[in-house]
Structures are given as C-alpha cells and as structure tokens.
Design an enzyme around this catalytic site. Structure first.
Site, PDB file in Angstrom:
ATOM      1  CG  ASP A   8      -0.219   0.085   2.544  1.00  0.00           C
ATOM      2  OD1 ASP A   8       0.650   0.528   2.413  1.00  0.00           O
ATOM      3  OD2 ASP A   8      -1.307   0.650   3.598  1.00  0.00           O
ATOM      4  CB  CYS A  65       1.154  -2.227   4.328  1.00  0.00           C
ATOM      5  SG  CYS A  65       0.663  -3.431   6.189  1.00  0.00           S
ATOM      6  CB  THR A  67       2.050  -2.296  10.768  1.00  0.00           C
ATOM      7  OG1 THR A  67       0.823  -2.487  10.274  1.00  0.00           O
ATOM      8  CG2 THR A  67       2.395  -0.946  11.544  1.00  0.00           C
ATOM      9  CG  HIS A  98      10.035 -24.521  12.615  1.00  0.00           C
ATOM     10  ND1 HIS A  98      10.010 -24.823  13.483  1.00  0.00           N
ATOM     11  CD2 HIS A  98      11.712 -24.719  12.286  1.00  0.00           C
ATOM     12  CE1 HIS A  98      11.631 -24.463  14.155  1.00  0.00           C
ATOM     13  NE2 HIS A  98      11.901 -24.917  13.293  1.00  0.00           N
ATOM     14  CG  HIS A 134       8.364 -28.357  10.815  1.00  0.00           C
ATOM     15  ND1 HIS A 134       7.878 -27.723  12.345  1.00  0.00           N
ATOM     16  CD2 HIS A 134       9.721 -28.290  10.979  1.00  0.00           C
ATOM     17  CE1 HIS A 134       9.081 -27.335  12.927  1.00  0.00           C
ATOM     18  NE2 HIS A 134       9.985 -27.772  12.374  1.00  0.00           N
TER      19      HIS A 134
END
Ligand code: RB5
Length: 144
Positions: A8, A65, A67, A98, A134
């Site tokens: 963004d 973005c 954050t 993992h 996993h």
C-alpha cells in the site's frame, strides 16, 4: 524463481527498492502495485498477491504496508496462504523452515531498507524443512 509483490502507500518506497534488489539478483518479479504514495487500501494488494500464489503464477510473495500487520491479516484469509510477518532474520528463516510460509509481510515503518533486504534474502533462500512434525502441524491448522 518468481516473486509476486504488493504494497500500500506505506510500503511503496520500500517496494521499489525491493523490486530492484530482486531483479538484480535474477528473480522474476510480478509487481502488483500500488504505484504511488497516494493513500490506498491494502486488502486490494494482498488479494492480488495471494491470487498469484494460489494460481501458482508465483513461487513466493512479499507484502509491504506501514506495519505489515494489515497485509498479514488480509493475506491469511485465503486458503492455502501462510503469510508471516517478520521483522528479523531469525523469524524469516524459521518461518520458511517450520511453517513453509509462502508470503512474507513487512512493515516499512518498522524496519529500514537494509534490514528489510536481509530479511527478504533469508526468506527467499531458506527451504522448508520437510520435517514430518512441521507438515503435520501445518495440516492441522489448515483444516480449521
Ligand atoms: C496505512 O496508514 C496503514 O494502516 C497500513 O499501511 C498498515 O500499517 C495496516 O496494517
């Protein structure tokens, strides 16, 4: 390897640096926008990248973005997507080994470009471990 990338407005400047870095390293990059720092809605770009992954048009994705949080929440709504928010190299390596993460999410307001590129390189260069435990755990939450 083909990498699908989206951002963004908060991630636009970092995305431009990432694309150049990846192309210099020989990756094929699908740039899904956005294309400026004008305010826009991150779920639109999360969907474009998840579509590339689920359609096997790209091997791995990167979403940026401000954050990284909104992008990771939006991307993980799609079945088959395992989007990991990573702001350190250890997490980027561990989530490939993992969790077999197929999208890396990052916040351009959280990390500088130098660290961001190190995290991206680690994510793209680390294979899934293929360990039975996993695989079992991924299958367990994929059915929720
Ligand atoms: C945009 O201001 C910001 O909310 C967005 O880039 C992101 O951080 C959302 O999680």
């Amino acid at each position: 390897m083909t990498i699908s990338i989206g951002c963004d407005h908060g991630g636009y400047e970092l995305k431009s640096k990432v694309i150049k870095h990846l192309q210099d390293k020989g990756y094929t990059v699908i740039d899904n926008g956005c294309d400026s720092t004008a305010s826009c809605d991150y779920p639109i770009y999360a969907k474009k990248v998840t579509d590339d992954i689920t359609a096997s048009k790209a091997d791995l994705g990167i979403l940026i973005c401000g954050t990284g949080i909104g992008m990771s929440m939006a991307a993980n709504k799609t079945a088959g997507i395992r989007a990991a928010l990573c702001h350190d190299v250890f997490s980027a390596k561990a989530t490939r080994e993992h969790n077999n993460a197929n999208i890396l999410c990052m916040g351009a307001r959280v990390v500088g470009p130098g660290l961001a590129l190190m995290i991206i390189d680690t994510f793209l260069e680390t294979p899934f471990s293929e360990d039975e435990r996993h695989i079992r755990r991924i299958e367990m939450y994929s059915k929720l």
